[in-house]
Design an enzyme around this catalytic site. Structure first.
Site, PDB file in Angstrom:
ATOM      1  N   ASP A  13       0.870  -1.174   0.000  1.00 55.71           N
ATOM      2  CA  ASP A  13       0.000   0.000   0.000  1.00 55.71           C
ATOM      3  C   ASP A  13       0.910   1.228   0.000  1.00 55.71           C
ATOM      4  O   ASP A  13       1.096   1.889   1.018  1.00 55.71           O
ATOM      5  CB  ASP A  13      -0.883  -0.031   1.243  1.00 55.71           C
ATOM      6  CG  ASP A  13      -2.041   0.953   1.160  1.00 55.71           C
ATOM      7  OD1 ASP A  13      -2.273   1.514   0.071  1.00 55.71           O
ATOM      8  OD2 ASP A  13      -2.721   1.158   2.185  1.00 55.71           O
ATOM      9  N   GLU A  51      -6.158   5.178  -9.060  1.00 60.19           N
ATOM     10  CA  GLU A  51      -7.490   5.658  -8.679  1.00 60.19           C
ATOM     11  C   GLU A  51      -8.023   6.760  -9.589  1.00 60.19           C
ATOM     12  O   GLU A  51      -7.302   7.694  -9.963  1.00 60.19           O
ATOM     13  CB  GLU A  51      -7.445   6.160  -7.234  1.00 60.19           C
ATOM     14  CG  GLU A  51      -8.813   6.393  -6.640  1.00 60.19           C
ATOM     15  CD  GLU A  51      -8.821   6.154  -5.141  1.00 60.19           C
ATOM     16  OE1 GLU A  51      -9.790   6.591  -4.501  1.00 60.19           O
ATOM     17  OE2 GLU A  51      -7.890   5.511  -4.619  1.00 60.19           O
ATOM     18  N   LYS A  54      -9.117   2.025  -9.686  1.00 67.14           N
ATOM     19  CA  LYS A  54      -9.749   2.162  -8.372  1.00 67.14           C
ATOM     20  C   LYS A  54     -10.875   3.187  -8.443  1.00 67.14           C
ATOM     21  O   LYS A  54     -10.693   4.304  -8.939  1.00 67.14           O
ATOM     22  CB  LYS A  54      -8.736   2.596  -7.314  1.00 67.14           C
ATOM     23  CG  LYS A  54      -7.789   1.504  -6.876  1.00 67.14           C
ATOM     24  CD  LYS A  54      -6.847   1.971  -5.792  1.00 67.14           C
ATOM     25  CE  LYS A  54      -7.509   2.058  -4.436  1.00 67.14           C
ATOM     26  NZ  LYS A  54      -6.531   2.410  -3.371  1.00 67.14           N
ATOM     27  N   THR A  84     -12.930   0.781  -3.892  1.00 61.60           N
ATOM     28  CA  THR A  84     -12.292   1.204  -2.655  1.00 61.60           C
ATOM     29  C   THR A  84     -13.266   1.988  -1.774  1.00 61.60           C
ATOM     30  O   THR A  84     -14.419   2.205  -2.143  1.00 61.60           O
ATOM     31  CB  THR A  84     -11.037   2.030  -2.967  1.00 61.60           C
ATOM     32  OG1 THR A  84     -10.318   2.279  -1.766  1.00 61.60           O
ATOM     33  CG2 THR A  84     -11.401   3.347  -3.655  1.00 61.60           C
ATOM     34  N   PHE A 126     -12.168  -1.669   4.094  1.00 65.76           N
ATOM     35  CA  PHE A 126     -11.259  -1.001   5.022  1.00 65.76           C
ATOM     36  C   PHE A 126     -11.397  -1.566   6.429  1.00 65.76           C
ATOM     37  O   PHE A 126     -12.493  -1.910   6.859  1.00 65.76           O
ATOM     38  CB  PHE A 126     -11.530   0.506   5.028  1.00 65.76           C
ATOM     39  CG  PHE A 126     -10.920   1.230   3.860  1.00 65.76           C
ATOM     40  CD1 PHE A 126     -10.761   0.616   2.630  1.00 65.76           C
ATOM     41  CD2 PHE A 126     -10.515   2.539   3.986  1.00 65.76           C
ATOM     42  CE1 PHE A 126     -10.190   1.290   1.549  1.00 65.76           C
ATOM     43  CE2 PHE A 126      -9.950   3.231   2.919  1.00 65.76           C
ATOM     44  CZ  PHE A 126      -9.787   2.607   1.704  1.00 65.76           C
TER      45      PHE A 126
END
Length: 312
Positions: free
Chosen positions: A18, A89, A125, A149, A171
């Site tokens: 990440d 993203e 994303k 996400t 998450f």
């Protein structure tokens, strides 16, 4: 010498970095890597990148194009270091615009192609809003793989499975943050961690119904949260926690394993049901909105940086 916790984790879960930090990716040799506006901003602020960022900013037709060029250039560099997926993203500003999300995703894939990176290596994303999920449904049919996400609850997970997305990023840490803020005296240690419970529930739901969408736990606050999800399809982990796991020893127990699929898949979730279920989940509603705002704030910071470099 006994295998480290990271070594053991890698035998049961695909480890993902990440990070947009190339040095960290080289150090830990993950299978995949994920980025987001916050991580791209961190990478862009490295002094070694300033000259190249200035070139990109001046060559681009506008700041929006410069943002895309920076994200794709960093993503392309990462793709040379990992054998699997690189996630890039779509702007958080497009989270509620299906058509704009589609256009931006296609444009990013075209930019990657110009760098010699094929669509099979990229996950686009998208925030797991209703509009984002429906854009992902279209993109998957076009052969553009997606990573949904800012996913905090089962309503989002169900809609993503129905849309046939490649991967979701539920998450963990941000869910725990919300519960700690609302119940500061509660015990959320170990299996009581609501973020861990959420990802386990989504994983079990997917596996029991035979959904092929990959579950990738994200947003970890501690190595203990990572360990609690050992066996999940993928886990995207920050360099700091990767380092902690790489130095840790002991026996790592597998916590999640695929189960046999049921014969009957659940009924698809329509827009009204999705919006109502999300509305009923205060944590998911608040954290989704907050996550979009935070990503957009970091994007604006990057826009400011590029604008300054463009004008100097």
């Amino acid at each position: 010498m006994a295998d480290t916790l990271l070594d053991q984790l890698s035998t049961m879960t695909t480890v993902v970095a990440d990070s947009g930090d190339l040095d960290a990716i080289r150090r830990f040799s993950p299978s995949d890597a994920t980025t987001n506006p916050s991580l791209i901003l961190q990478a862009a602020q490295q002094p070694s990148r300033r000259q190249r960022l200035a070139e990109i900013a001046r060559q681009a037709t506008d700041i929006d194009a410069a943002l895309d060029a920076v994200a794709v250039e960093i993503g392309s560099e990462i793709s040379a270091l990992v054998p699997g997926y690189v996630s890039t993203e779509v702007s958080a500003q497009l989270s509620f615009d299906r058509e704009a999300t589609l256009n931006k995703a296609r444009s990013l894939i075209e930019r990657y192609a110009q760098h010699g990176v094929g669509p099979e290596r990229i996950l686009i994303k998208v925030a797991a809003t209703w509009e984002g999920i429906q854009a992902a449904r279209v993109l998957e049919r076009e052969g553009i793989q997606t990573n949904l996400t800012l996913l905090f609850g089962m309503a989002q997970a169900r809609a993503c499975a129905d849309a046939g997305v490649t991967l979701i990023s539920p998450f963990v840490g941000r869910i725990l943050d919300w519960h700690k803020a609302n119940k500061p005296d509660a015990d959320f240690s170990g299996d009581r961690d609501p973020g861990v419970q959420s990802v386990r529930g989504i994983y079990e739901y997917y596996k029991s119904h035979g959904f092929e969408t990959i579950v990738m736990g994200a947003s970890f606050r501690s190595a203990q949260q990572v360990i609690a999800l050992a066996g999940c399809d993928r886990l995207t982990i920050s360099p700091a926690l990767l380092g902690e796991l790489a130095e840790g020893n002991g026996i790592l127990e597998r916590k999640l394993s695929p189960q046999g699929a049921e014969t009957n898949a659940p009924e698809p979730q329509g827009e009204t049901d999705f919006r109502w279920a999300l509305n009923e989940d205060a944590m998911a509603t608040e954290k989704l909105a907050e996550g979009i705002r935070k990503f957009m704030a970091d994007q604006r910071s990057l826009e400011k940086l590029l604008g300054e470099l463009r004008n100097n």
